[in-house]
Design an enzyme around this catalytic site. Structure first.
Site, PDB file in Angstrom:
ATOM      1  N   GLY A   1       0.831  -1.485   0.157  1.00 20.84           N
ATOM      2  CA  GLY A   1       0.172  -0.478  -0.423  1.00 20.84           C
ATOM      3  C   GLY A   1       1.119   1.153  -0.085  1.00 20.84           C
TER       4      GLY A   1
ATOM      5  CB  ILE B   1       4.895   0.254   2.752  1.00 19.68           C
ATOM      6  CG1 ILE B   1       4.448  -0.072   4.096  1.00 19.68           C
ATOM      7  CG2 ILE B   1       7.017   0.159   2.763  1.00 19.68           C
ATOM      8  CD1 ILE B   1       4.504  -0.849   4.247  1.00 19.68           C
TER       9      ILE B   1
ATOM     10  N   GLY C   1     -12.450  -1.211   3.900  1.00 19.86           N
ATOM     11  CA  GLY C   1     -11.330  -0.982   2.896  1.00 19.86           C
ATOM     12  C   GLY C   1     -10.395  -1.606   2.600  1.00 19.86           C
TER      13      GLY C   1
ATOM     14  CE  LYS D   1      -0.986  -6.657  -1.919  1.00 24.55           C
ATOM     15  NZ  LYS D   1      -1.646  -6.356  -0.646  1.00 24.55           N
TER      16      LYS D   1
END
Ligand SMILES: NC(=O)C1=CN([C@@H]2O[C@H](COP(=O)(O)OP(=O)(O)OC[C@H]3O[C@@H](n4cnc5c(N)ncnc54)[C@H](OP(=O)(O)O)[C@@H]3O)[C@@H](O)[C@H]2O)C=CC1
Ligand SMILES: N[C@@H](CC=O)C(=O)O
Ligand code: NA
Length: 418
Positions: free
Chosen positions: A130, A132, A183, A201
């Site tokens: 996200g 980072i 969310g 990821k």
């Protein structure tokens, strides 16, 4: 710089907010206004913010074939039709920013090739961790290293679930519902819970770290659906915390180990304190040593922060498009802090009252005072002040230094409490 935004869910709304909130300061920094020209959605009936009025479209070609649009921002999710839209945008000479780990993990190789052929950018900082910064550090700041190991908590939803089950004794289903409301979760939360999102990821991180193309199907993946309250309780009793860990390592023979699995993490591990929606990634490089990246791995504004940074990066790569204003630095005297002050003074009655008197005249009050004898005639006085103007602290210390009872002002250290 005109943007075509594809998707107006959690992340899309965040992008609209960040550009609306920070647009002026971004424009000053990069010398270019970022304007969202059109926004693709699926459901024409949904209630939307007044900020997007007049911009919504239902036909993707309105964005993909619009010659005025320079950058397509894909934040729709799912593999299809996002893949086809990204390809079309690149083919049409538009740069693409995406948060879509599924598309990048599965099709990154062909998409990067296409972007290079078309001499446009394909950026995907929000796809891992996200908010980072991890993709750009791996591609740029750590490029001099041989990276051996990547390990981390890469999914906000599952980390939130495990943390809340442990700390608040909540049920799995109850916390999942909360994560969805906030969310954090994917459209199909199975992607989070079964570890598929973390595996996507990890595939992206392994590819960038080890320079070997890794796809999600290469990664053994086990999620947290079988973790019960009992496991969490036993882990605590044994001195561990359960975390969903993604792990990648390259061995000297160039073979890779890559998996996603629940792990009992010891209290000493830096990953043990990573809770809630926070993610952390530990990287081991042969020159830099060990690094830890930490921050919010999901959610509207942190993810939008990464997406908008990628848009800015596209602008910054257009020659002559950035400029900085001169900085207006606040003099240190005008800053405010608590201070630790250590004085060496003559051990004699009345010294302390002179010191506190000088501080008092400057409006500086004290949190604590400690006095210790260090020699027959010398004492060490340690003071902690309340928040005070630094200029006044300096002025008071100048006066204190000149007292004949003061041998020396031995240390001045700012005190921070958070
Ligand atoms: N949520 C997060 O914290 C993070 C998400 N991501 C990634 O970002 C992407 C978006 O996630 P998120 O914002 O949570 O997703 P949402 O489900 O909240 O939003 C998706 C948006 O895309 C639109 N959309 C979906 N499919 C289509 C389609 N076929 N045609 C037109 N519009 C479509 C939806 O339209 P409508 O509004 O009309 O339904 C909606 O506005 C995903 O790839 C996700 O993995 C990455 C990091 C963090
Ligand atoms: N569903 C994802 C969103 C961010 O990538 C997560 O929970 O981490
Ligand atoms: Na990121």
């Amino acid at each position: 710089m005109k943007i075509g935004l594809m998707g107006l869910g959690t992340v899309g709304k965040g992008v609209v907010h960040v550009i609306n909130q920070n647009g002026d300061s971004i424009e000053k920094r990069i010398g270019e206004k970022i304007e969202i020209k059109k926004i693709l959605v699926k459901d024409a009936e949904k209630k939307r913010s007044p900020l997007v009025e007049g911009k919504l479209v239902l036909d993707p070609m309105e964005i993909l074939n619009d010659d005025e649009i320079d950058v397509v921002v894909e934040v729709m999710g799912k593999e299809h039709p996002a893949l086809e839209y990204i390809k079309k945008a690149l083919e049409n000479g538009k740069s693409v920013v995406t948060a879509n780990k599924e598309v990048i993990a599965r099709h990154g190789k062909e998409l990067i090739k296409l972007a290079n052929e078309k001499k446009v950018s394909l950026l995907y900082e929000a796809s891992v961790g996200g908010g980072i910064p991890i993709i750009r550090p791996l591609k740029q700041c750590l490029a001099a290293n041989k990276i051996y190991e990547v390990k981390g908590i890469l999914n906000g939803t599952t980390n939130y679930i495990l943390s809340e089950m442990k700390d608040r004794g909540m049920s799995f289903e109850g916390v999942l519902k909360e994560a969805q409301q906030k969310g954090y979760a994917e459209l199909d939360p199975t992607d989070d819970i079964e570890g598929f999102d973390a595996a996507r990821k990890l595939a992206i991180l392994c590819t960038l770290s080890f320079n070997k193309y890794v796809v999600p199907d290469d990664i053994y993946t086990k999620g947290i659906s079988s973790i019960s309250k009992e496991d969490i309780k036993y882990a605590q009793e044994l001195g561990y915390t359960i975390k969903l860990i993604a792990y990648g390592k390259i061995y000297e023979n160039e073979k890779l180990e890559a998996w996603v699995h629940p792990v009992m993490i010891s209290k000493e591990s830096p990953l043990n304190g990573v809770n809630g929606v926070y993610n952390a990634i530990l990287i081991e490089g042969n020159a830099v040593g060990r690094l830890m990246f930490y921050g919010q791995g999901a959610g509207m504004m942190p993810t939008a922060s990464a997406v908008v940074a990628d848009i800015i990066d596209v602008v910054n790569h257009i020659p002559g498009k950035n400029g900085y204003e001169d900085a207006d630095i606040i003099p240190i005297q005008d800053t405010v802090s608590k201070y630790y002050i250590r004085l060496i003074a003559l051990d004699k009655p009345g010294v302390m009252s002179k010191i506190t008197g000088i501080l008092g005249n400057e409006g500086i009050s004290l949190v604590s005072v400690v006095q210790k004898e260090v020699h027959e005639d010398a004492a060490e006085i340690v003071l902690i002040t309340h928040h005070a103007n630094t200029g006044r602290i300096f002025k008071a210390l100048d006066e204190i230094k000149n007292l004949h009872e003061i041998y020396k002002v031995a240390s001045i250290i700012r005190v921070e409490e958070d």
